[in-house]
Scaffold this motif. Structure first.
Motif, PDB file in Angstrom:
ATOM      1  N   SER A   1      24.267  23.418  55.407  1.00  0.00           N
ATOM      2  CA  SER A   1      25.514  24.174  55.430  1.00  0.00           C
ATOM      3  C   SER A   1      26.590  23.429  56.209  1.00  0.00           C
ATOM      4  O   SER A   1      27.749  23.343  55.787  1.00  0.00           O
ATOM      5  CB  SER A   1      25.278  25.559  56.048  1.00  0.00           C
TER       6      SER A   1
ATOM      7  N   LYS B   1      22.305  34.424  50.398  1.00  0.00           N
ATOM      8  CA  LYS B   1      23.198  33.491  51.074  1.00  0.00           C
ATOM      9  C   LYS B   1      22.938  33.464  52.579  1.00  0.00           C
ATOM     10  O   LYS B   1      22.998  32.406  53.209  1.00  0.00           O
ATOM     11  CB  LYS B   1      24.656  33.873  50.803  1.00  0.00           C
TER      12      LYS B   1
ATOM     13  N   ALA C   1      21.712  30.347  55.103  1.00  0.00           N
ATOM     14  CA  ALA C   1      22.294  29.979  56.396  1.00  0.00           C
ATOM     15  C   ALA C   1      21.212  29.871  57.454  1.00  0.00           C
ATOM     16  O   ALA C   1      21.260  29.007  58.330  1.00  0.00           O
ATOM     17  CB  ALA C   1      23.345  31.011  56.807  1.00  0.00           C
TER      18      ALA C   1
ATOM     19  N   TRP D   1      30.694  34.195  51.019  1.00  0.00           N
ATOM     20  CA  TRP D   1      30.446  32.837  51.515  1.00  0.00           C
ATOM     21  C   TRP D   1      30.782  32.721  52.998  1.00  0.00           C
ATOM     22  O   TRP D   1      29.999  32.179  53.777  1.00  0.00           O
ATOM     23  CB  TRP D   1      31.293  31.829  50.726  1.00  0.00           C
TER      24      TRP D   1
ATOM     25  N   TRP E   1      22.937  24.916  46.675  1.00  0.00           N
ATOM     26  CA  TRP E   1      24.028  25.849  46.981  1.00  0.00           C
ATOM     27  C   TRP E   1      24.393  26.707  45.781  1.00  0.00           C
ATOM     28  O   TRP E   1      24.790  27.872  45.946  1.00  0.00           O
ATOM     29  CB  TRP E   1      25.238  25.045  47.455  1.00  0.00           C
TER      30      TRP E   1
ATOM     31  N   GLN F   1      27.784  32.086  55.728  1.00  0.00           N
ATOM     32  CA  GLN F   1      27.720  30.702  56.209  1.00  0.00           C
ATOM     33  C   GLN F   1      28.189  30.572  57.653  1.00  0.00           C
ATOM     34  O   GLN F   1      27.880  29.589  58.332  1.00  0.00           O
ATOM     35  CB  GLN F   1      28.524  29.783  55.283  1.00  0.00           C
TER      36      GLN F   1
END
Length: 207
Positions: free
Chosen positions: A110, A99, A103, A165, A75, A169
């Motif tokens: 995640s 990022k 995902a 984020w 991460w 995510q």
């Protein structure tokens, strides 16, 4: 203690069993959360007996700890790669893409992380308040330097990172909701998401 926290010194078969257990546990933990998961569930998912699981790990806490340790390393990596650049908007958008790719490629990890956070992060709070906080502050300072030099529009650096984020995510943590709205998975879903987020952040960051 996790007897399989490191595969160093293990035979090939032992390493394979360890990874088999961890992969099964990742499925279980990411689906049911830590509290809702049991060694019996992990054993069933792995296709192994409970004693076989306990030969490699002392219990579900040990398995969970190894998964979280691996997760935190994975991460932090994209944020670590956010570096100083003459084209900071490109650099930030590249981070957004990395990022989003996480995902797409690591949805179980995640959700494992999200479940831990929703429980108050009892097993990783020291990592969040330590290494993650330190790294985030370093990158916030970098973003602030880009703002001060007029290379990007004035934004709150920390909340920019939080926004990245959350928007990326979402596609892993709320996969069921995304599927319910968009229908069955399509190959271009993340392509469209990447294009949208690229436009979103570029327009926001243009000085």
């Amino acid at each position: 203690m996790a007897r399989a926290a490191s595969t160093k010194g293990q035979t090939r078969i032992q390493k394979e069993k360890t990874e088999q257990i961890l992969n099964a546990a990742l499925n279980v933990f990411s689906t049911y959360g830590f509290r809702g998961s049991t060694i019996d569930q992990i054993a069933t998912e792995a296709g192994l007996s409970k004693p076989n699981i306990l030969y490699y790990f002392d219990g579900k806490d040990a398995i969970h700890a190894v998964l979280l340790s691996r997760l935190l390393e994975t991460w932090l990596e994209p944020l670590e790669h956010l570096q100083d650049s003459e084209t900071p908007i490109d650099e930030i958008c590249a981070y957004v893409t990395r990022k989003l790719e996480m995902a797409r490629d690591y949805p179980r990890e995640s959700r494992l992380f999200a479940n831990e956070i929703l429980q108050g992060a009892p097993r990783i709070i020291d990592d969040l308040a330590g290494p993650l906080r330190t790294l985030t502050q370093q990158k916030a300072d970098l973003i602030h330097s880009w703002i001060a030099s007029g290379k990007i529009a004035p934004v709150d650096p920390h909340h920019l990172i939080f926004s990245i984020w959350s928007t990326t995510q979402h596609y892993a943590d709320f996969d069921v909701q995304v599927n319910a709205v968009l229908g069955p998975q399509t190959e271009d879903r993340f392509v469209k998401a990447a294009a949208h987020l690229n436009t979103l952040f570029r327009k926001m960051l243009e000085p």
